[in-house]
Structure formats: structure tokens, C-alpha cells
Write an enzyme that holds these catalytic residues in place. Structure first.
Site, short mmCIF file in Angstrom:
data_model
loop_
_atom_site.label_atom_id
_atom_site.label_comp_id
_atom_site.label_asym_id
_atom_site.label_seq_id
_atom_site.Cartn_x
_atom_site.Cartn_y
_atom_site.Cartn_z
N ASP A 1 -11.70 -6.91 -2.41
CA ASP A 1 -12.48 -8.15 -2.25
C ASP A 1 -13.89 -7.80 -1.81
OD1 ASP A 1 -10.62 -7.76 0.37
OD2 ASP A 1 -12.61 -8.40 0.97
N GLU B 1 0.81 -1.21 0.00
CA GLU B 1 0.00 0.00 0.00
C GLU B 1 0.85 1.28 0.00
OE1 GLU B 1 -3.99 -1.76 2.13
OE2 GLU B 1 -2.30 -1.29 3.40
N1 ADE Z 1 -9.21 -5.11 3.96
C1 ADE Z 1 -9.39 -5.60 2.71
N2 ADE Z 1 -10.37 -6.53 2.70
C2 ADE Z 1 -10.82 -6.63 3.97
C3 ADE Z 1 -11.81 -7.43 4.59
N3 ADE Z 1 -12.51 -8.32 3.90
N4 ADE Z 1 -12.00 -7.27 5.94
C4 ADE Z 1 -11.27 -6.38 6.63
N5 ADE Z 1 -10.32 -5.62 6.10
C5 ADE Z 1 -10.09 -5.73 4.77
#
Ligand code: ADE
Length: 237
Positions: free
Chosen positions: A201, A15
Site C-alpha cells: 500500500d 507472510e
Molecule cells: N505494513 C504494510 N503497510 C503498512 C503501513 N501503511 N503502515 C505500517 N505498516 C505497514
């Protein structure tokens, strides 16, 4: 607001490496194992740091960044899991506000997310920073204003089934693990902030597989937006 020096935080190497590759390094200083890089980017000074994952690291590093470098604003950048069904992987979410979803004093009569014995719950992002961020081009993806939920849990489909309140009660659009903690530190210090997150995601889908697959690629989207913010912020004379 005329922010001259901006603090930029990310939780993971993926990041912040994009920034280091594109900025001119002025100096790097160490504190308690964290490396603070002072750089020039878009004609402006920024202090870049990897906080590590989670709310405590985020709060610790935010406070040190404020104390040692006196930034005029803080930006947290990186990836998040989508809660809002309209969000797609690669979309960018700019914080309208943040709530710490794992704060739960309901047994004592406090609303979920409400920091106990305070009136703090929803931390609003700086409207100017958010407006500038939203004017960026996410190149082939949507850029959205949303509510970011923060907690010390990586959310997956299994977890979400036990955490329907993230959407039903807290009305979250995306979930991550640091932004709300930085927001609280900024509120205490009276410093403007914004969180810029690219969706890596679906928190209610194949979160682990997608996160691992898309992290490096989508982290680049966040960099482009933060760069845009730096280039558009008003400068002091
Ligand atoms: N950062 C990226 N994806 C995430 C998720 N599913 N839960 C918590 N933090 C995240």
C-alpha cells in the site's frame, strides 16, 4: 559469512504460509504460544516463525529464535507501506538500514529515532545479504534498496499528514511495524540481518483498502526473494 541455518520471521500468516507450502518440514516446536518450524528449503535449514505484529513481538521472537536455534542470520519478510513516491505496489524493498521512527527523546536532547542514552539509531543491514537479495528478480516489479522505518502504528494518509518527519527528517522509503525491532536485537547479539518487504500500500494513500486487497498476493513476492537469498548464500564446507 557462511550461514547454514537462517531464521525467517514474518508478522502475519499470509507472510509465512507461502514458505510452509514450499519447504520440507523437519519439526515444529512451541514456545509461549509461538510455533517455530524447522524446514529445509533450497538445500538449507531455516527456522520459520510468525511473530505477530509490532515491535515487542518482533523483539521477543527474534531473541528466542537466536537463543534456541542459533541462526547465523535473520531475515524479516512481509509487506510494507510505501513512503517513497517512486515505489509502487508490488515493488520489493530490501533494507539498506532500519530506524524505529516512533522513538522520540527529543525533549531530552536526542535526535528522533535515537535510542535514548545510547548512540543507536540507524541499524545497517548486512551488506552481503542485501546484495544477494537485490540480485533477485521481482518478476514484473522493481526491487529496491531502501530505508525501512519501523513503529507501532499502521500509517495511513491521515497519519502521514501528522508525520511528515518520516520522509522529511528520517528519509524513510517504506514503513512497517517489526523490522527495526528485529534489527536492534540482531545488533545486540551481533547477528547479520536483512528485511525484505513487498509494498502492499501507499502509506500516504488508500493504505487500509490496498493493504487488505494486496496482502496475500504481494506476500508471495517476498517469498520468492527470500528463496533466492537462501539459494545464493555461501555454504560452509
Ligand atoms: N505494513 C504494510 N503497510 C503498512 C503501513 N501503511 N503502515 C505500517 N505498516 C505497514
Amino acid at each position: 559469512m557462511t550461514p547454514d541455518r537462517i531464521g525467517i520471521m514474518g508478522a502475519m500468516d499470509a507472510e509465512i504460509t507461502e514458505f510452509l507450502g514450499h519447504a520440507d518440514l523437519i519439526e515444529s516446536t512451541e514456545w509461549r504460544g509461538f510455533t517455530f518450524h524447522t524446514v529445509r528449503l533450497e538445500g538449507r535449514e531455516a527456522v520459520l516463525v510468525k511473530s505477530g505484529i509490532g515491535k515487542v513481538f518482533s523483539a521477543l521472537v527474534s531473541q528466542h529464535l537466536i537463543d534456541a536455534f542459533a541462526p547465523e542470520a535473520l531475515i524479516f519478510t512481509g509487506v510494507a507501506g510505501a513512503l517513497n513516491p517512486a515505489y509502487e505496489i508490488g515493488d520489493v524493498v530490501i533494507s539498506r538500514d532500519c530506524i524505529q521512527h516512533d522513538v522520540d527523546g527529543r525533549a531530552l536532547g536526542f535526535a528522533r529515532g535515537n535510542l535514548l542514552y545510547t548512540d543507536l539509531k540507524i541499524f545497517a543491514a548486512d551488506p552481503d545479504l542485501a546484495r544477494i537479495a537485490l540480485s533477485a528478480d521481482a518478476v514484473g516489479h522493481n526491487i529496491r534498496s531502501g530505508r525501512i522505518l519501523t513503529g507501532d502504528q499502521f500509517m495511513t494518509r491521515d497519519q502521514i499528514n501528522h508525520h511528515r518527519y518520516l520522509v522529511d527528517e528520517l528519509h524513510g522509503d517504506a514503513v512497517e511495524m517489526e523490522g527495526g525491532a528485529m534489527a536492534q536485537v540482531c545488533a545486540v547479539n551481533g547477528i547479520p540481518f536483512v528485511v525484505v518487504r513487498t509494498i502492499s500500500d501507499r502509506a500516504d494513500g488508500d493504505a487500509v483498502e490496498d493493504f487488505n486487497r494486496f496482502l496475500p498476493e504481494v506476500a508471495r513476492n517476498s517469498f520468492a526473494i527470500v528463496r533466492h537469498i537462501l539459494s545464493r548464500l555461501p555454504r560452509s564446507a
